[in-house]
Design a protein around this motif. Structure first.
Motif, PDB file in Angstrom:
ATOM      1  N   SER A 157       0.847  -1.184   0.000  1.00  0.00           N
ATOM      2  CA  SER A 157       0.000   0.000   0.000  1.00  0.00           C
ATOM      3  C   SER A 157       0.889   1.243   0.000  1.00  0.00           C
ATOM      4  O   SER A 157       2.045   1.201   0.428  1.00  0.00           O
ATOM      5  CB  SER A 157      -0.943   0.020   1.200  1.00  0.00           C
ATOM      6  OG  SER A 157      -0.218   0.151   2.405  1.00  0.00           O
ATOM      7  N   THR A 191       0.333   5.582   0.638  1.00  0.00           N
ATOM      8  CA  THR A 191      -0.484   6.761   0.899  1.00  0.00           C
ATOM      9  C   THR A 191       0.438   7.973   0.818  1.00  0.00           C
ATOM     10  O   THR A 191       1.436   8.045   1.546  1.00  0.00           O
ATOM     11  CB  THR A 191      -1.118   6.686   2.306  1.00  0.00           C
ATOM     12  OG1 THR A 191      -1.891   5.496   2.394  1.00  0.00           O
ATOM     13  CG2 THR A 191      -1.992   7.898   2.569  1.00  0.00           C
ATOM     14  N   SER A 193       3.764  -0.179   8.331  1.00  0.00           N
ATOM     15  CA  SER A 193       3.783   0.990   7.466  1.00  0.00           C
ATOM     16  C   SER A 193       4.923   1.905   7.901  1.00  0.00           C
ATOM     17  O   SER A 193       5.120   2.132   9.097  1.00  0.00           O
ATOM     18  CB  SER A 193       2.436   1.710   7.578  1.00  0.00           C
ATOM     19  OG  SER A 193       2.428   2.862   6.788  1.00  0.00           O
ATOM     20  N   ASP A 204       2.704  -1.456  -6.923  1.00  0.00           N
ATOM     21  CA  ASP A 204       2.652  -2.702  -6.171  1.00  0.00           C
ATOM     22  C   ASP A 204       3.608  -3.649  -6.886  1.00  0.00           C
ATOM     23  O   ASP A 204       3.450  -3.934  -8.074  1.00  0.00           O
ATOM     24  CB  ASP A 204       1.225  -3.244  -6.192  1.00  0.00           C
ATOM     25  CG  ASP A 204       1.062  -4.542  -5.433  1.00  0.00           C
ATOM     26  OD1 ASP A 204       1.905  -5.452  -5.602  1.00  0.00           O
ATOM     27  OD2 ASP A 204       0.075  -4.665  -4.694  1.00  0.00           O
ATOM     28  N   LEU A 257      -0.076   2.579  -7.344  1.00  0.00           N
ATOM     29  CA  LEU A 257      -0.679   2.939  -6.059  1.00  0.00           C
ATOM     30  C   LEU A 257      -0.727   4.445  -5.858  1.00  0.00           C
ATOM     31  O   LEU A 257      -1.592   4.962  -5.161  1.00  0.00           O
ATOM     32  CB  LEU A 257       0.099   2.283  -4.916  1.00  0.00           C
ATOM     33  CG  LEU A 257       0.229   0.758  -4.980  1.00  0.00           C
ATOM     34  CD1 LEU A 257       1.156   0.263  -3.877  1.00  0.00           C
ATOM     35  CD2 LEU A 257      -1.136   0.104  -4.892  1.00  0.00           C
TER      36      LEU A 257
END
Length: 182
Positions: free
Chosen positions: A19, A21, A108, A130, A137
């Motif tokens: 993931s 962000t 993370s 990914d 992503l």
């Protein structure tokens, strides 16, 4: 579409726990990274690499270039072993290169890429992929980053940062000046 395809799709989704962000773009810190970035580890390109135990990093498709090995210019990254000396160096490629970042602890972590366009007006894109599925992503574009820009993400799992030259009359390549882990 049948049950086998559905199971294969599910298995692929479960196998990938990557993931990304996007946290921020930082245009004010410049090359003064100590105390801000790199608490867990760093790669000051052309100077020193100290990656954290939780990160396996591999770079491919790049060349190395150093503009200057010693400067007081605040755009250049602070060298790892000194508070006053700086270096202006980078990984680069005419078209693209990748930085494979495998965060192996299932947590993370903040990962920051510093790009400083020392001598030109480069245009580039950084995609976070990914590593298992190649799905994008996140994607960020940098233009006019002569003062240095940090792109900061929260990453988890196995990702790839892909640096791509977007071209233009003064954009001969794409670059990365430093990589930092918090």
């Amino acid at each position: 579409y049948n049950g086998v395809n559905l199971l294969n799709d599910l298995a692929g989704a479960l196998a990938s726990s990557a993931s990304a962000t996007f946290v921020k773009a930082d245009t004010s810190t410049m090359g003064t990274w100590k105390g801000v970035y790199g608490k867990d580890g760093y790669n000051v390109i052309g100077n020193a690499i100290s990656y954290p135990a939780y990160a396996a990093v591999a770079v491919s498709g790049k060349s190395n270039y150093t503009w200057t090995t010693s400067t007081t210019d605040v755009r250049a990254l602070q060298k790892a072993g000194t508070a006053t000396d700086r270096i202006a160096a980078c990984y680069y490629a005419g078209t693209s290169f990748t930085v494979d970042v495998n965060l192996t602890d299932q947590k993370s972590h903040q990962v920051s890429a510093y790009c400083e366009d020392w001598d030109r007006a480069r245009n580039q894109r950084i995609d976070v992929l990914d590593a298992t599925t190649n799905a994008v992503l996140d994607s960020r574009t940098l233009t006019g980053f002569r003062s240095g820009d940090y792109l900061v993400w929260k990453l988890q799992g196995h990702t790839v940062l892909r640096f791509t030259n977007l071209g233009g009359s003064n954009s001969p390549n794409c670059i990365l000046t430093g990589l930092f882990f918090n």
